[in-house]
Design an enzyme around this catalytic site. Sequence first.
Site, PDB file in Angstrom:
ATOM      1  N   HIS A 177      54.352  14.968  25.651  1.00  0.00           N
ATOM      2  CA  HIS A 177      54.294  16.048  26.002  1.00  0.00           C
ATOM      3  C   HIS A 177      53.557  16.182  24.661  1.00  0.00           C
ATOM      4  CE1 HIS A 177      57.733  16.862  25.314  1.00  0.00           C
ATOM      5  NE2 HIS A 177      57.502  18.035  25.166  1.00  0.00           N
ATOM      6  N   HIS A 187      58.883  20.312  32.677  1.00  0.00           N
ATOM      7  CA  HIS A 187      59.230  20.841  31.290  1.00  0.00           C
ATOM      8  C   HIS A 187      57.336  21.303  30.706  1.00  0.00           C
ATOM      9  CE1 HIS A 187      60.451  20.961  26.937  1.00  0.00           C
ATOM     10  NE2 HIS A 187      60.033  20.615  26.902  1.00  0.00           N
ATOM     11  N   HIS A 207      65.842  14.169  22.500  1.00  0.00           N
ATOM     12  CA  HIS A 207      66.635  15.230  21.838  1.00  0.00           C
ATOM     13  C   HIS A 207      67.842  14.350  21.571  1.00  0.00           C
ATOM     14  CE1 HIS A 207      63.870  18.224  20.193  1.00  0.00           C
ATOM     15  NE2 HIS A 207      62.966  18.338  21.951  1.00  0.00           N
ATOM     16  N   HIS A 227      54.129  19.063  23.035  1.00  0.00           N
ATOM     17  CA  HIS A 227      54.653  19.884  22.597  1.00  0.00           C
ATOM     18  C   HIS A 227      54.750  19.598  20.343  1.00  0.00           C
ATOM     19  CE1 HIS A 227      57.438  22.291  25.686  1.00  0.00           C
ATOM     20  NE2 HIS A 227      56.404  22.998  25.220  1.00  0.00           N
ATOM     21  N   ASP A 260      56.921  19.069  18.350  1.00  0.00           N
ATOM     22  CA  ASP A 260      57.701  17.907  17.652  1.00  0.00           C
ATOM     23  C   ASP A 260      57.868  17.176  18.623  1.00  0.00           C
ATOM     24  OD1 ASP A 260      59.103  19.511  20.190  1.00  0.00           O
ATOM     25  OD2 ASP A 260      60.545  18.852  19.782  1.00  0.00           O
ATOM     26  N   HIS A 261      56.653  16.707  19.135  1.00  0.00           N
ATOM     27  CA  HIS A 261      56.071  15.443  19.813  1.00  0.00           C
ATOM     28  C   HIS A 261      55.019  15.013  19.520  1.00  0.00           C
ATOM     29  CE1 HIS A 261      60.154  15.625  22.416  1.00  0.00           C
ATOM     30  NE2 HIS A 261      59.663  16.621  22.559  1.00  0.00           N
ATOM     31  N   ASP A 277      60.929  14.911  26.691  1.00  0.00           N
ATOM     32  CA  ASP A 277      62.343  16.524  27.147  1.00  0.00           C
ATOM     33  C   ASP A 277      61.883  16.457  28.834  1.00  0.00           C
ATOM     34  OD1 ASP A 277      62.248  16.368  24.392  1.00  0.00           O
ATOM     35  OD2 ASP A 277      61.105  18.440  24.558  1.00  0.00           O
TER      36      ASP A 277
HETATM   37 FE    FE Z   1      60.743  18.465  22.175  1.00  0.00          FE
HETATM   38 ZN    ZN Z   2      59.391  19.811  24.797  1.00  0.00          ZN
END
Ligand code: FE
Ligand code: ZN
Length: 253
Positions: free
Chosen positions: A55, A113, A170, A57, A59-60, A132
């Site tokens: 996805h 999410h 995570h 985001h 942090d991805h 996530d």
């Molecule tokens: Fe994440």
């Molecule tokens: Zn995420």
Amino acid sequence: MLEVHQFPCLSDNYGYLLHDPVSGDTACIDTPDAEAYLREAGHKGWQITQIWNTHWHPDHAGGNAAIKAATGCTVIASAAEADRTAAVDRFVSPGDVVQLGDFEAQVIDVGGHTLGHIAYHLPGASMAFVGDSLFALGCGRMFEGTPEQFWTSLSRLKALPAETLVYCAHEYTASNARFAVHADPDNADLASYAARVAALRAEGKPTVPTTLAREFKANPFLRADDPAMQARWGHPGDAVATFAALRGAKDTF
Ligand code: FE
Ligand code: ZN
């Protein structure tokens, strides 16, 4: 067999490098930290050939451009998030297949999410990279989707073989376990799982990957269709409403 190299990234993400020793292909599963991925691949002696994003985001997908610039790899991401994901070569949709050597990964819609969140299921390796969407004893926050969409997504994961190894993005399991025990206090499988998580974290060890079989018995969000959970949460016969109640309660727990 495929090899998975797992390493911590940022504050609580996991980085994953998925390597096929036969073809030499190596995929980054998401890109939380380009430097860490390049360093870890170097230590393993693996050439990064692909990136599979779950996805949009940061942090991805935040390391896509830097890893692509350093390696020339092919970046694969969700078509539904094309406008928000950088450096992508191939956009995929649910039902599409991506390939690592001779291994196939099915693209699964796990929106909720984020709206266009996808998971990668490799039936031949009994593993799924779920970003996530699903966590050990939890699920992602519902930033963009609806309870109905998110529950439908989790139901797709529930339909995969129980022995599937689940690689979540995570290390949230200790916190998830505290809520899970609150949500489902009489569940003996959950109690022993939570004790195991506490012991692993006390030693600084990862609790991920998990297996679907373990999550089926203990993850409250996957059990929103269980009559006892529905009764406890006040929504008999209604998995979507039970999921919504659980997700809402976790957000403020
Ligand atoms: Fe994440
Ligand atoms: Zn995420």
